[in-house]
Design a protein around this motif. Structure first.
Motif, short mmCIF file in Angstrom:
data_model
loop_
_atom_site.label_atom_id
_atom_site.label_comp_id
_atom_site.label_asym_id
_atom_site.label_seq_id
_atom_site.Cartn_x
_atom_site.Cartn_y
_atom_site.Cartn_z
N VAL A 29 0.87 -1.19 0.00
CA VAL A 29 0.00 0.00 0.00
C VAL A 29 0.90 1.24 0.00
O VAL A 29 1.68 1.44 0.91
CB VAL A 29 -0.99 0.02 1.19
N GLY A 31 -0.19 4.60 -1.24
CA GLY A 31 -0.96 5.74 -1.70
C GLY A 31 -0.88 6.92 -0.76
O GLY A 31 -1.43 7.99 -1.03
N GLY A 32 -0.16 6.75 0.37
CA GLY A 32 -0.14 7.79 1.40
C GLY A 32 0.76 8.96 1.04
O GLY A 32 1.74 8.82 0.31
N GLU A 35 2.53 13.12 4.90
CA GLU A 35 2.51 14.52 5.36
C GLU A 35 3.35 14.71 6.61
O GLU A 35 4.08 15.69 6.74
CB GLU A 35 1.07 14.93 5.67
N ARG A 36 3.26 13.74 7.55
CA ARG A 36 3.97 13.90 8.82
C ARG A 36 5.47 13.85 8.62
O ARG A 36 6.23 14.45 9.37
CB ARG A 36 3.54 12.79 9.80
N LYS A 43 7.34 8.18 -0.86
CA LYS A 43 8.15 7.52 0.17
C LYS A 43 8.94 6.34 -0.40
O LYS A 43 10.02 6.02 0.10
CB LYS A 43 7.26 7.09 1.34
N GLN A 113 -6.18 4.17 -5.90
CA GLN A 113 -7.29 4.57 -5.05
C GLN A 113 -7.65 6.02 -5.37
O GLN A 113 -6.81 6.80 -5.85
CB GLN A 113 -6.94 4.40 -3.57
N PRO A 138 -6.49 11.49 0.56
CA PRO A 138 -6.63 10.04 0.46
C PRO A 138 -7.60 9.49 1.50
O PRO A 138 -7.80 10.07 2.57
CB PRO A 138 -5.21 9.51 0.73
N GLY A 140 -7.40 6.53 2.96
CA GLY A 140 -6.81 5.54 3.87
C GLY A 140 -6.50 4.22 3.17
O GLY A 140 -7.03 3.93 2.10
N HIS A 141 -5.63 3.42 3.83
CA HIS A 141 -5.17 2.19 3.16
C HIS A 141 -6.22 1.08 3.12
O HIS A 141 -6.04 0.07 2.45
CB HIS A 141 -3.86 1.68 3.76
N GLN A 169 3.91 -2.13 3.85
CA GLN A 169 3.79 -0.67 3.74
C GLN A 169 4.96 -0.09 2.94
O GLN A 169 5.92 -0.79 2.65
CB GLN A 169 3.77 -0.05 5.13
N ASP A 170 4.88 1.22 2.66
CA ASP A 170 5.87 1.80 1.75
C ASP A 170 7.27 1.98 2.36
O ASP A 170 8.25 2.06 1.63
CB ASP A 170 5.34 3.12 1.17
P1 UTP Z 1 0.66 6.14 7.12
O1 UTP Z 1 -0.18 5.80 8.28
O2 UTP Z 1 2.12 6.32 7.33
O3 UTP Z 1 0.01 7.39 6.42
O4 UTP Z 1 0.42 5.04 6.02
P2 UTP Z 1 0.52 8.32 5.26
O5 UTP Z 1 -0.71 8.92 4.65
O6 UTP Z 1 1.44 7.62 4.30
O7 UTP Z 1 1.36 9.39 6.04
P3 UTP Z 1 0.83 10.75 6.69
O8 UTP Z 1 -0.30 10.35 7.61
O9 UTP Z 1 0.39 11.61 5.56
O10 UTP Z 1 2.00 11.30 7.41
C1 UTP Z 1 0.70 3.69 6.23
C2 UTP Z 1 0.77 3.02 4.87
O11 UTP Z 1 -0.48 3.12 4.20
C3 UTP Z 1 -0.33 3.73 2.92
C4 UTP Z 1 0.95 4.52 3.03
O12 UTP Z 1 1.50 4.75 1.76
C5 UTP Z 1 1.80 3.62 3.92
O13 UTP Z 1 2.39 2.57 3.17
N1 UTP Z 1 -1.53 4.55 2.64
C6 UTP Z 1 -1.96 5.49 3.53
C7 UTP Z 1 -2.22 4.33 1.47
O14 UTP Z 1 -1.83 3.46 0.64
N2 UTP Z 1 -3.33 5.08 1.22
C8 UTP Z 1 -3.78 6.02 2.07
O15 UTP Z 1 -4.81 6.66 1.78
C9 UTP Z 1 -3.08 6.23 3.27
#
Ligand code: UTP
Length: 322
Positions: A29, A31-32, A35-36, A43, A113, A138, A140-141, A169-170
């Motif tokens: 996954v 797609g995140g 931001e933090r 990533k 997504q 987004p 969420g995963h 995860q990424d």
């Molecule tokens: P995180 O919880 O680290 O969230 O995602 P994020 O969105 O990447 O980081 P912030 O919150 O903006 O700082 C955990 C995993 O879920 C994926 C991320 O790419 C990471 O592998 N993810 C998260 C998605 O695939 N889609 C989403 O909508 C959110």
């Protein structure tokens, strides 16, 4: 299952897991936004180590190649990557510019997504970038389950003989060290849903795996760390999350690397359309709790899949050394 020591039990599960590679697919996954982290690329392009500056995506591809090299009857490991509007173009660019890091183009499946509208306050006012332009974020995963269903990917992989999907995860450079043994646990126990976990220190900002018990229903599920303490205090433990003699919580910390058994997964996706319960987590601007600091949106989490399970699905946890 306790895998915190490298002993014969660990070796046993690991060898079972390696044998299962031929019937396993990897789901990433990615797609995140991160931001933090405050990084403005994807990533997956971040180096996992500093000497050769291997990016995560190259490291994952190398691990998949290594899985294939260990198979008795070699086949390509299906590699599914979920991207979003924000991460899709750069992910594809990284793959194309590097000849898919040695993987076959046909074994890589990209799912995208969609972003969702955000809201600005308790009344659900849509947050706007400018007049007529929504602010999107987004979802969420948890979207991965819906996408694996609606694209037919999960059903197709099952037909091709895939028995387990590993969700990663990424940016988790360690994950392939633990995967063989955890996969072995899934094979031997028949877990439909197996979470990789580590011992968790009470209060740590890591989700906790707990068995939730209601009058007529039990559910082993991830409880977000900010909800665990109030939940315990209101129910079974007035002192909250109490450490054991080693200083660990009795609830393992969820690393959110999941191993899902394909047969039950496809059945549950069909029944639910892969729709995972949504939640909203607004940060309020002040004590009146009416306006949000930043626009918020409905989100889903992939670890919430067991909410769709019935009494026959087995949920388990594989605990590794921190
Ligand atoms: P995180 O919880 O680290 O969230 O995602 P994020 O969105 O990447 O980081 P912030 O919150 O903006 O700082 C955990 C995993 O879920 C994926 C991320 O790419 C990471 O592998 N993810 C998260 C998605 O695939 N889609 C989403 O909508 C959110």
């Amino acid at each position: 299952v306790d895998l915190t020591r490298f002993d014969t039990t660990y070796d046993h599960y690991e060898s079972l897991g390696v044998k299962q590679f031929e019937k396993t697919g990897i789901v990433l996954v990615a797609g995140g936004l991160g931001e933090r982290l405050g990084y403005n690329g994807i990533k997956l392009d971040i180096p996992v180590e500093v000497l050769e500056t291997t990016p995560y995506i190259a490291h994952y591809a190398a691990c998949i190649k290594a899985m294939e090299a260990r198979m008795e009857n070699p086949r390509s490991v299906p590699f599914i990557i979920m991207v979003s509007q924000d991460t899709g173009p750069k992910t594809l660019l990284a793959l194309e510019a590097n000849d898919y890091f040695g993987l076959k183009k046909e074994q890589v499946h990209i799912l995208r997504q969609e972003l969702v509208p955000t809201i600005a306050d308790n009344d659900g006012t849509l947050a706007l970038e400018s007049k007529y332009e929504l602010i999107l974020k987004p979802h969420g995963h948890g979207d991965i389950h819906m996408l694996l269903h609606t694209t037919g990917t999960a059903a197709r992989l099952e037909q091709e003989g895939i028995e387990h999907l590993l969700f990663i995860q990424d940016t988790n450079g360690q994950v392939f060290n633990a995967l063989p043994a955890a996969l072995g646990v899934s094979v031997e126990t028949g877990y439909d849903f197996n979470s990789i976990a580590v011992n968790r220190i009470p209060g740590e900002a890591v989700g906790a795996l707990a068995k939730l018990v209601h009058t007529d229903r039990e559910l082993t599920l991830n409880v977000e760390y900010n909800q665990l303490d109030p939940l315990l205090r209101a129910t079974v433990s007035p002192e909250g999350d109490v450490p054991n003699d080693q200083g660990f919580s009795m609830f393992p910390g969820n690393i959110n690397v999941l191993i899902i058994r394909m047969a039950s997964y496809v059945r549950i996706l069909e029944a639910s359309q892969g729709i995972i319960a949504e939640f909203v987590n607004p940060k309020y601007a002040d004590d009146t709790k009416s306006t949000f600091k930043k626009p918020t949106r409905l989100e889903t989490m992939m670890q919430d899949l067991p909410k769709l399970f019935g009494p026959n699905e087995k949920v388990g946890v594989s605990i590794f050394d921190r």
